[in-house]
Design a protein around this motif. Structure first.
Motif, PDB file in Angstrom:
ATOM      1  N   THR A 127      65.787 -34.365 -12.193  1.00 59.08           N
ATOM      2  CA  THR A 127      65.624 -34.070 -13.619  1.00 59.08           C
ATOM      3  C   THR A 127      64.166 -33.810 -13.985  1.00 59.08           C
ATOM      4  O   THR A 127      63.860 -33.615 -15.158  1.00 59.08           O
ATOM      5  N   ASP A 128      63.282 -33.812 -13.002  1.00 59.43           N
ATOM      6  CA  ASP A 128      61.853 -33.564 -13.250  1.00 59.43           C
ATOM      7  C   ASP A 128      61.554 -32.075 -13.018  1.00 59.43           C
ATOM      8  O   ASP A 128      61.711 -31.571 -11.898  1.00 59.43           O
ATOM      9  N   PRO A 129      61.119 -31.353 -14.057  1.00 60.92           N
ATOM     10  CA  PRO A 129      60.835 -29.914 -13.878  1.00 60.92           C
ATOM     11  C   PRO A 129      59.776 -29.634 -12.803  1.00 60.92           C
ATOM     12  O   PRO A 129      59.857 -28.616 -12.112  1.00 60.92           O
ATOM     13  N   VAL A 130      58.802 -30.541 -12.675  1.00 62.87           N
ATOM     14  CA  VAL A 130      57.758 -30.348 -11.660  1.00 62.87           C
ATOM     15  C   VAL A 130      58.361 -30.379 -10.263  1.00 62.87           C
ATOM     16  O   VAL A 130      58.015 -29.568  -9.390  1.00 62.87           O
TER      17      VAL A 130
ATOM     18  N   ALA B  61      56.223 -30.370  -2.063  1.00 66.13           N
ATOM     19  CA  ALA B  61      57.512 -30.749  -2.657  1.00 66.13           C
ATOM     20  C   ALA B  61      57.781 -32.240  -2.449  1.00 66.13           C
ATOM     21  O   ALA B  61      58.220 -32.941  -3.368  1.00 66.13           O
ATOM     22  N   VAL B  62      57.516 -32.714  -1.227  1.00 61.82           N
ATOM     23  CA  VAL B  62      57.722 -34.141  -0.948  1.00 61.82           C
ATOM     24  C   VAL B  62      56.797 -34.997  -1.813  1.00 61.82           C
ATOM     25  O   VAL B  62      57.199 -36.025  -2.367  1.00 61.82           O
ATOM     26  N   ALA B  63      55.548 -34.538  -1.952  1.00 57.96           N
ATOM     27  CA  ALA B  63      54.595 -35.289  -2.785  1.00 57.96           C
ATOM     28  C   ALA B  63      55.044 -35.302  -4.242  1.00 57.96           C
ATOM     29  O   ALA B  63      54.914 -36.329  -4.937  1.00 57.96           O
ATOM     30  N   ALA B  64      55.583 -34.191  -4.717  1.00 63.34           N
ATOM     31  CA  ALA B  64      56.063 -34.134  -6.113  1.00 63.34           C
ATOM     32  C   ALA B  64      57.224 -35.096  -6.330  1.00 63.34           C
ATOM     33  O   ALA B  64      57.296 -35.779  -7.360  1.00 63.34           O
TER      34      ALA B  64
ATOM     35  N   ALA C 183      60.390 -27.237  -9.617  1.00 61.18           N
ATOM     36  CA  ALA C 183      59.510 -26.097  -9.312  1.00 61.18           C
ATOM     37  C   ALA C 183      58.982 -26.194  -7.883  1.00 61.18           C
ATOM     38  O   ALA C 183      58.906 -25.185  -7.156  1.00 61.18           O
ATOM     39  N   ALA C 184      58.629 -27.410  -7.479  1.00 59.55           N
ATOM     40  CA  ALA C 184      58.122 -27.605  -6.111  1.00 59.55           C
ATOM     41  C   ALA C 184      59.217 -27.340  -5.081  1.00 59.55           C
ATOM     42  O   ALA C 184      58.949 -26.768  -4.006  1.00 59.55           O
ATOM     43  N   LEU C 185      60.442 -27.754  -5.393  1.00 60.23           N
ATOM     44  CA  LEU C 185      61.545 -27.500  -4.462  1.00 60.23           C
ATOM     45  C   LEU C 185      61.839 -26.003  -4.339  1.00 60.23           C
ATOM     46  O   LEU C 185      62.279 -25.527  -3.281  1.00 60.23           O
ATOM     47  N   GLY C 186      61.597 -25.272  -5.417  1.00 63.42           N
ATOM     48  CA  GLY C 186      61.784 -23.815  -5.366  1.00 63.42           C
ATOM     49  C   GLY C 186      60.824 -23.139  -4.412  1.00 63.42           C
ATOM     50  O   GLY C 186      61.087 -22.015  -3.942  1.00 63.42           O
ATOM     51  N   ASN C 187      59.712 -23.804  -4.135  1.00 63.70           N
ATOM     52  CA  ASN C 187      58.710 -23.262  -3.208  1.00 63.70           C
ATOM     53  C   ASN C 187      58.629 -24.119  -1.935  1.00 63.70           C
ATOM     54  O   ASN C 187      57.575 -24.216  -1.295  1.00 63.70           O
ATOM     55  N   PHE C 188      59.770 -24.763  -1.615  1.00 64.63           N
ATOM     56  CA  PHE C 188      59.783 -25.764  -0.540  1.00 64.63           C
ATOM     57  C   PHE C 188      59.368 -25.173   0.806  1.00 64.63           C
ATOM     58  O   PHE C 188      58.582 -25.769   1.559  1.00 64.63           O
ATOM     59  N   PHE C 189      59.877 -23.996   1.138  1.00 67.15           N
ATOM     60  CA  PHE C 189      59.621 -23.442   2.479  1.00 67.15           C
ATOM     61  C   PHE C 189      58.168 -22.976   2.637  1.00 67.15           C
ATOM     62  O   PHE C 189      57.674 -22.857   3.749  1.00 67.15           O
ATOM     63  N   ASN C 190      57.496 -22.714   1.522  1.00 62.90           N
ATOM     64  CA  ASN C 190      56.078 -22.335   1.612  1.00 62.90           C
ATOM     65  C   ASN C 190      55.163 -23.556   1.598  1.00 62.90           C
ATOM     66  O   ASN C 190      54.095 -23.540   2.225  1.00 62.90           O
TER      67      ASN C 190
END
Length: 397
Positions: free
Chosen positions: A30-33, A48-51, A36-43
């Motif tokens: 439920t966290d937008p941040v 994403a893990v830190a977020a 967004a990080a998961l959307g760029n997970f492969f890069n």
């Protein structure tokens, strides 16, 4: 004995831990941040893990500080001795205890019915009746404090106890199931409160609120504002001890538990089933009525239509979580009170929806109600027990 006690404590504790772990997933999603990080997970997988970690830690730290307080701030306040700093530092802890108090009363009410094999869903309505009786005595009768406050509490217990005894009588005499009758009586209590607050008990003006009770009927506070902590918390603990003594140390409690375990055997042994059903539901109603009295005599000092936020319904979960034992109910009530109090802070400081706390509460109940899940996850062996606790019987009971 020690093993049984250890397992009895271990399973709810693991259920809470598991609920917090699953709740962390909901917090992250439920966290937008995080999204967004998961959307760029492969890069950027580490980002994403830190977020995710930052979101979960921030949420739970905010929850802890909002329910218990900031330990550093509390220590500094104690060192300084400044009364104002002490009040502000300990305000979160006091609010959590305030939130836990009606849960203790209402949880004891449902647990008492469970011990007699009765499912009292009417705690919310009985809570309303107790509040109506307490507030009426509180504003309409002028007496010294030493008489006025006990009279208001007694009125709440008697009024809600009689209200709660009706389903017990119907159950014993006609077979009417208490689940149906208590649900229907909840609606009767709501409508009765609405009618009173728009009629005989309405204060001058347009708002459906009763007159303020007299200060002589207040539950005493121990600290100046903003601390709202009052004597109701200690009264709730005292009632938990009374319920324990009544259930496990008295003849009446033995009869109630026997009727709950096996009414046919209890009847064969000469016990009066009707009397025990009526008494159990009456005492259950009286305890729920004290939850309502606690709110109007200790906090609001008047009665409004929506003064209860579902304490009576939450109390069913508390009784289950506490295994229908007074000590277990107190611990479960503290858990729910602290979660409820901390939820607001978690939303304010971490931006996590307050509904996540409701999800965590529901998960705790699910894992407690289905211990096989917890045993399976943590590979805990099933112990053979001589007999189980009686919470209630089925629809045909």
């Amino acid at each position: 004995m020690a093993g049984s006690l250890g397992e009895a404590l271990l399973l709810p504790l693991l259920a809470i831990i598991t609920a917090l772990i699953v709740g962390a997933i909901f917090i992250a999603l439920t966290d937008p941040v995080v999204l967004a990080a998961l959307g760029n997970f492969f890069n950027a997988p580490l980002a994403a893990v830190a977020a995710i970690g930052n979101s979960v830690v921030t949420a739970y730290v905010s929850l802890f500080r909002s329910s218990f307080g900031d330990p550093v701030r509390m220590v500094n306040a104690l060192v300084s001795g400044d009364p104002n700093r002490l009040r502000l530092a300990f305000w979160p802890l006091s609010e959590s205890l305030v939130a836990s108090t009606p849960y203790i009363f209402a949880g004891l009410a449902v647990a008492f019915g469970f011990r007699c094999g009765l499912f009292n869903i009417g705690a919310e309505g009985q809570l309303f009746i107790g509040a109506i009786c307490a507030v009426w005595i509180g504003y309409s009768i002028g007496l010294p404090w030493i008489f006025h406050l006990p009279l208001a509490l007694l009125g709440a217990m008697v009024g809600a106890g009689l209200w709660g005894a009706v389903p017990g009588f119907l159950k014993a005499k006609t077979g009417a199931h208490e689940v149906i009758t208590t649900i229907m009586m909840n609606y009767m209590a709501y409508r009765l409160a609405d009618w009173l607050l728009h009629g005989p008990m309405m204060r001058p003006g347009y708002n459906p609120i009763s007159p303020d009770i007299l200060p002589s009927a207040y539950l005493p506070k121990f600290f100046a504002d903003p601390i709202r902590f009052h004597a109701g918390f200690f009264l709730a603990l005292f009632m938990a001890w009374v319920v324990y003594w009544l259930l496990f140390k008295s003849t009446l409690g033995f009869e109630i538990r026997t009727v709950g375990a096996n009414p046919s055997a209890a009847k064969y042994a000469g016990m009066n089933i009707t009397k025990n059903f009526v008494l159990a539901m009456g005492i259950s109603g009286a305890l729920a009525g004290m939850a309502g009295a606690n709110e109007v005599l200790g906090l609001n000092h008047n009665l409004a239509s929506a003064f209860s936020s579902g304490y009576g319904f939450d109390s069913i979960a508390l009784a289950l979580l506490g295994k229908s034992h007074p000590a277990g109910v107190v611990l479960a009530a503290l858990l729910f009170g602290f979660l409820r109090s901390g939820a607001t802070g978690m939303q304010s400081y971490a931006g996590i929806p307050i509904d996540i706390i409701s999800i965590i509460q529901a998960l705790v109940i699910i894992f407690v109600a289905a211990p096989a899940i917890v045993r399976s996850i943590y590979r805990i062996r099933i112990r053979r027990e001589a007999g189980g606790e009686v919470f209630t019987r089925g629809w045909g009971g």
